[in-house]
Design a protein around this motif. Sequence first.
Motif, mmCIF file in Angstrom:
data_model
loop_
_atom_site.group_PDB
_atom_site.id
_atom_site.type_symbol
_atom_site.label_atom_id
_atom_site.label_comp_id
_atom_site.label_asym_id
_atom_site.label_seq_id
_atom_site.Cartn_x
_atom_site.Cartn_y
_atom_site.Cartn_z
ATOM 1 N N ASP A 297 -24.728 75.423 -16.420
ATOM 2 C CA ASP A 297 -25.654 74.888 -17.416
ATOM 3 C C ASP A 297 -27.073 75.398 -17.226
ATOM 4 O O ASP A 297 -27.506 75.688 -16.107
ATOM 5 N N ARG A 298 -27.775 75.469 -18.356
ATOM 6 C CA ARG A 298 -29.199 75.825 -18.347
ATOM 7 C C ARG A 298 -29.935 74.842 -19.252
ATOM 8 O O ARG A 298 -29.539 74.623 -20.395
ATOM 9 N N LEU A 299 -31.021 74.279 -18.750
ATOM 10 C CA LEU A 299 -31.805 73.286 -19.482
ATOM 11 C C LEU A 299 -33.080 73.918 -20.022
ATOM 12 O O LEU A 299 -33.856 74.514 -19.276
ATOM 13 N N LEU A 300 -33.292 73.795 -21.336
ATOM 14 C CA LEU A 300 -34.574 74.124 -21.960
ATOM 15 C C LEU A 300 -35.206 72.807 -22.369
ATOM 16 O O LEU A 300 -34.662 72.080 -23.201
ATOM 17 N N CYS A 301 -36.340 72.485 -21.776
ATOM 18 C CA CYS A 301 -36.910 71.137 -21.891
ATOM 19 C C CYS A 301 -38.283 71.184 -22.552
ATOM 20 O O CYS A 301 -39.179 71.891 -22.079
ATOM 21 N N SER A 314 -34.378 67.624 -15.100
ATOM 22 C CA SER A 314 -34.450 68.835 -14.280
ATOM 23 C C SER A 314 -33.819 68.601 -12.916
ATOM 24 O O SER A 314 -33.159 69.490 -12.360
ATOM 25 N N ALA A 325 -35.097 76.617 -17.913
ATOM 26 C CA ALA A 325 -35.899 77.563 -18.700
ATOM 27 C C ALA A 325 -37.152 76.839 -19.162
ATOM 28 O O ALA A 325 -37.072 75.726 -19.689
ATOM 29 N N ALA A 338 -35.567 79.308 -27.554
ATOM 30 C CA ALA A 338 -34.157 78.932 -27.417
ATOM 31 C C ALA A 338 -33.254 80.159 -27.504
ATOM 32 O O ALA A 338 -32.319 80.322 -26.713
ATOM 33 N N SER A 341 -33.682 82.316 -24.213
ATOM 34 C CA SER A 341 -33.267 81.719 -22.931
ATOM 35 C C SER A 341 -31.821 81.251 -22.926
ATOM 36 O O SER A 341 -31.248 81.013 -21.855
ATOM 37 N N PRO A 343 -30.052 78.322 -23.727
ATOM 38 C CA PRO A 343 -29.731 77.112 -22.964
ATOM 39 C C PRO A 343 -28.402 76.507 -23.393
ATOM 40 O O PRO A 343 -27.949 76.707 -24.522
ATOM 41 N N THR A 344 -27.773 75.771 -22.480
ATOM 42 C CA THR A 344 -26.614 74.962 -22.857
ATOM 43 C C THR A 344 -27.052 73.532 -23.170
ATOM 44 O O THR A 344 -26.315 72.779 -23.794
ATOM 45 N N PHE A 346 -30.467 71.373 -24.616
ATOM 46 C CA PHE A 346 -31.784 71.434 -25.255
ATOM 47 C C PHE A 346 -32.327 70.010 -25.297
ATOM 48 O O PHE A 346 -31.739 69.140 -25.928
#
Length: 407
Positions: A297-301, A314, A325, A338, A341, A343-344, A346
């Motif tokens: 997983d990747r978090l874009l916050c 995070s 990200a 988005a 990067s 993300p999985t 958002f």
Amino acid sequence: MPVDALTVVLTIVIAVVLAYAKLSKFEPDVHPLLLEQQSSPTPLRNEHESVVHRSKSVSHGSPLTKRPADKIKTLYDVWQSGLDTNPTAQSILYLLQNQFSFESLSYEHVDMRISAFGTGFINLTGLKPKSDTPVGIMTPYSQESFIAQQAFYRYSFVTVPIHDLRNSELLIEIVNQTKLKAIIVSQKALPLLLQSLKECTSVKNIIVAGIYISGEQIKFAAQHGVKLTKFSTVRYDGSWNPMEHVKPDPEDVAMINYNTKSTSLSKGVMLTHANLVAAMTAFTASLPGGKKFTARDRLLCHFSNGDVIAVWLSSAIILAGGSLAFPSGLMKNVLHDAQASAPTIFASTPVILERIHEALQLTYGNGSLFKRSFAAKLGLLRAGRVTTTSFWDFIGLGEIRSRLGGK
């Protein structure tokens, strides 16, 4: 034996029907009632106590969660666990100044930066670890604020996030209440902080997360007994001989969080490491089985630096060994951030989602296929189907999905 055209057509039709049935399974991923009302207020509470909401996925009477594992007691432990999971895995992605492509750093690389900045900060300011010393962070949610925050966990300082980067009255109130001696500030927010120095006499060091500090700014700060230093300089100076970690205890205060929406300015809430680890643990425990965070997983916050939700989101990603990200911070670049990067996950405030909705409606809103796909997907969601593999995802929403990174 030869195959006639009718057999071929029937075979194709059957294959399509079976594929549609598989992609449109009827059992829900999450029960619709759980989506409609994800928490319930506790029936009893003490006088003057606000309503406590409890996740519907946790039954009343069951013990509240405190930590994900016995060894994870502080936010320092959370990072160390993520680092141990896979030191060479991607940890953070961020945009270079005025660039559109993301740079990435591994866990071990970020770990070195955390120690370097923490050591450089202690050498510069002379502040002692483990002394309940508060340090201000007046930057957007960024790789600099993240590294600084992790460094303060590592060396047992107390962070004081300053969310509103335009309100001098709030800034002065927070600085004077917490007697901040050092503040990390973004280049954009630096002028406001400098203008407030006359009324913020406790401040002795300002660390600028930016690429430029003017001679006038250095001179102005010096007139008020304040030293200006670049973030990169602090990190570089500390990289030569990193200090041993000074681990926090669960009961130590990790951050003082101010509610900038309050009519009263003096609402600082002291949150311990145990508080924030418990919040992270409770959140991850409430996620449905198929939606748990993993190392993939990747978090874009899109939250402010220091927002509690950003802290435990995070932390949950780090604990799973995933990546973070950091957005550009510009509203016009939300979709680009988005897409670039990928993300999985958002996470954002409603205003960001509204802007995305407006942009997509403007481009796709009048198309009949989009309208049908949108209505069908909304129906699936209301039935508890949280899916990205439905028939409508493939035929009508693929382009929109790619604009949000495709994952």
